[in-house]
Design an enzyme around this catalytic site. Structure first.
Site, PDB file in Angstrom:
ATOM      1  N   HIS A  99      13.265  -0.697  16.314  1.00 18.54           N
ATOM      2  CA  HIS A  99      13.259   0.617  16.956  1.00 18.54           C
ATOM      3  C   HIS A  99      12.469   0.518  18.241  1.00 18.54           C
ATOM      4  CE1 HIS A  99      10.121   0.222  13.892  1.00 18.54           C
ATOM      5  NE2 HIS A  99       9.327   0.894  14.709  1.00 18.54           N
ATOM      6  N   LEU A 100      12.995   1.178  19.245  1.00 19.94           N
ATOM      7  CA  LEU A 100      12.310   1.287  20.524  1.00 19.94           C
ATOM      8  C   LEU A 100      11.563   2.611  20.501  1.00 19.94           C
ATOM      9  CD1 LEU A 100      12.395  -0.516  23.058  1.00 19.94           C
ATOM     10  CD2 LEU A 100      14.328   0.873  23.859  1.00 19.94           C
ATOM     11  N   HIS A 101      10.227   2.546  20.663  1.00 19.17           N
ATOM     12  CA  HIS A 101       9.450   3.781  20.817  1.00 19.17           C
ATOM     13  C   HIS A 101       9.594   4.230  22.273  1.00 19.17           C
ATOM     14  CE1 HIS A 101       6.794   3.416  17.136  1.00 19.17           C
ATOM     15  NE2 HIS A 101       7.159   2.155  17.254  1.00 19.17           N
TER      16      HIS A 101
HETATM   17  P1  5GP Z   1       6.333   0.909  13.886  1.00 14.46           P
HETATM   18  O1  5GP Z   1       4.932   1.130  13.375  1.00 14.46           O
HETATM   19  O2  5GP Z   1       7.171   0.164  12.863  1.00 14.46           O
HETATM   20  O3  5GP Z   1       6.443   0.338  15.252  1.00 14.46           O
HETATM   21  O4  5GP Z   1       6.954   2.372  14.024  1.00 14.46           O
HETATM   22  C1  5GP Z   1       7.398   3.090  12.921  1.00 14.46           C
HETATM   23  C2  5GP Z   1       7.384   4.538  13.334  1.00 14.46           C
HETATM   24  O5  5GP Z   1       8.168   5.281  12.402  1.00 14.46           O
HETATM   25  C3  5GP Z   1       5.980   5.164  13.301  1.00 14.46           C
HETATM   26  O6  5GP Z   1       5.658   5.649  14.597  1.00 14.46           O
HETATM   27  C4  5GP Z   1       6.092   6.278  12.268  1.00 14.46           C
HETATM   28  O7  5GP Z   1       5.388   7.435  12.629  1.00 14.46           O
HETATM   29  C5  5GP Z   1       7.587   6.531  12.204  1.00 14.46           C
HETATM   30  N1  5GP Z   1       8.074   6.988  10.916  1.00 14.46           N
HETATM   31  C6  5GP Z   1       7.721   6.502   9.687  1.00 14.46           C
HETATM   32  N2  5GP Z   1       8.411   7.144   8.734  1.00 14.46           N
HETATM   33  C7  5GP Z   1       9.196   8.053   9.364  1.00 14.46           C
HETATM   34  C8  5GP Z   1      10.144   9.027   8.893  1.00 14.46           C
HETATM   35  O8  5GP Z   1      10.413   9.175   7.714  1.00 14.46           O
HETATM   36  N3  5GP Z   1      10.754   9.785   9.838  1.00 14.46           N
HETATM   37  C9  5GP Z   1      10.495   9.647  11.170  1.00 14.46           C
HETATM   38  N4  5GP Z   1      11.163  10.451  11.996  1.00 14.46           N
HETATM   39  N5  5GP Z   1       9.621   8.734  11.647  1.00 14.46           N
HETATM   40  C10 5GP Z   1       8.986   7.955  10.750  1.00 14.46           C
END
Ligand code: 5GP
Ligand code: ZN
Length: 113
Positions: A99-101
């Site tokens: 995923h791209l933030h």
């Molecule tokens: P990572 O930490 O893997 O780079 O980003 C994962 C992102 O997913 C986090 O920013 C977290 O807040 C978001 N996230 C986790 N669970 C959910 C969810 O059930 N729904 C949404 N919309 N975002 C989620």
């Protein structure tokens, strides 16, 4: 398939979708770190950026095209925004579907924490 983001793609888990087409989906982050915090994901399950293969090259471009479209729609493109893809645990990856933030709406710090 136990992947959280695959469940969001299949609508098994709800999300606030801001963009969707045949290959890409974008939705609001549940725990936003900036006034604008959108996650842009491929509909194809790819666990980490290390798993991107040659056949995904176009797809990765489409993720950035979607981010650009959303940044323009949210009126943050000119001011500036950050796109980040974390890879594996020490970088902060918690969901193993790439995923791209897209972060915007406040001044960003550099270097990131
Ligand atoms: P990572 O930490 O893997 O780079 O980003 C994962 C992102 O997913 C986090 O920013 C977290 O807040 C978001 N996230 C986790 N669970 C959910 C969810 O059930 N729904 C949404 N919309 N975002 C989620
Ligand atoms: Zn997945």
């Amino acid at each position: 398939m136990s992947c959280l983001f695959c469940k969001i793609i299949s609508k098994e888990i709800p999300a606030k979708t801001v963009y969707e087409d045949d290959t890409v989906m974008a939705f609001e982050d549940l725990n936003p770190q900036a006034p604008v915090h959108i996650l842009i994901i491929p509909k194809k399950h790819i666990a980490t950026s290390l798993d991107i293969s040659d056949e995904d090259n176009e797809l990765i471009g489409l993720l950035y095209q979607a981010a650009n479209r959303i940044a323009r729609d949210k009126k943050v493109a000119d001011k500036g925004f950050r796109t980040v893809m974390n890879c594996n645990r020490e970088a902060g990856q918690t969901v193993f579907h790439i995923h791209l933030h897209l972060l915007a709406g406040r001044a960003m710090q550099w270097p990131p924490g």
